[in-house]
Design an enzyme around this catalytic site. Structure first.
Site: not given
Length: 305
Positions: A57, A211-212
């Site tokens: 990340y 993913s929202g």
């Protein structure tokens, strides 16, 4: 907040964790240390004790931001899960690195970035079955557990139907499975979850808000801009998901209940699921995520749907 034992480990994790892919800068937002501190302080206030990150990340960037925070707080208040197997080489670009020597280098780099002597859960990160089936890799990792650098091993499966890696968990000493699971993607219920339950593996459900899409913010017809990660998704699939979300909102979400809260609590009802690890961009989202714990009962967890 509520807590569950992570499989057969001695870790008691909050049912809501903090996913931190966003700290690496790939979500179109760069985070300052002050912003990360505020997010993690709010998580602590809400009773959240699980942070999930990864070596890739950013180039250990998410880990470094978390490590700076941990260096100024009580380390044993937190359960830190990170991952191995990739080298960040650009936005949404990774190099696969799976040799035991390379993984040992990554482990030491993660420990340095996290400013800690040990990692609570060190996870094989979405690798192929060929990479997974290296006996010398797991031998090396077991030695790191014995040396105290790692408390427990885990596997973050890339395909949420990867039965091969799930079934082999007990044999290689992996105590937890991380998997994509949400109301729009129930594939793990078929094969992965039964295997996890049979082996008493902890389960971390990632992407619990799809993913929202399950945040409740987006109506059918929404178009995502180029800086939004969802812009990369197949347009037809996005259209279908948004229509499905609208139907779920009408038929399944109780009136007056926030859809994101409902979606997190929905995941936690399955008896295989230990915790969910939604991402968050600010302290307010952390608190909103934490509210889902209020709707979680162990009765539902044992006697699921």
């Amino acid at each position: 907040m509520k807590y569950r034992k992570l499989g057969k480990t001695n870790l008691k994790v909050s049912v809501i964790g903090v996913g931190t892919w966003q700290f690496g800068g790939e979500w179109g937002m760069d985070f300052t240390q002050k912003e990360v501190d505020a997010i993690l302080d709010r998580a602590y206030e809400e009773g959240i004790n699980l942070i999930d990150t990864a070596e890739c990340y950013g180039d250990h960037l998410s880990e470094s931001l978390i490590g700076d925070y941990l260096s100024r707080r009580t380390r044993d208040s937190w359960i830190v899960a990170t991952k191995f197997g990739h080298l960040f080489s650009g936005r949404f670009e990774r190099e696969q690195l799976w040799s035991p020597q390379e993984v040992l280098r990554q482990l030491d780099a993660s420990l340095k970035a996290l400013k800690t002597d040990y990692i609570d859960l060190y996870q094989f990160h979405s690798g192929t079955d060929e990479a997974f089936d290296q006996d010398d890799l797991w031998t090396l990792l077991d030695k790191q557990v014995q040396a105290g650098k790692i408390r427990h091993l885990g596997t973050s499966i890339g395909s949420n139907d990867n039965l091969h890696q799930t079934e082999a968990s007990s044999r290689v000493g992996s105590a937890a499975i991380q998997v994509v699971y949400n109301r729009l993607d129930r594939k793990p219920e078929e094969r992965v979850f039964p295997s996890c339950m049979a082996q008493d593996l902890g389960v971390l459900a990632r992407v619990p808000l799809a993913s929202g899409y399950l945040s409740g913010k987006y109506k059918p017809g929404t178009v995502f801009g180029e800086t939004d990660v969802r812009h990369r998704h197949n347009q037809e699939e996005t259209r279908e998901k948004l229509e499905m979300v609208e139907e779920i909102r009408k038929t399944e979400v109780p009136e007056g209940m926030d859809m994101a809260t409902w979606a997190l609590a929905w995941c936690l009802k399955h008896p295989a699921v230990t915790t969910v690890i939604p991402g968050c961009k600010n302290p307010e989202q952390v608190s909103k995520n934490a509210q889902a714990a209020e709707f979680v009962t162990e009765e539902h967890h044992q006697d699921w749907r």
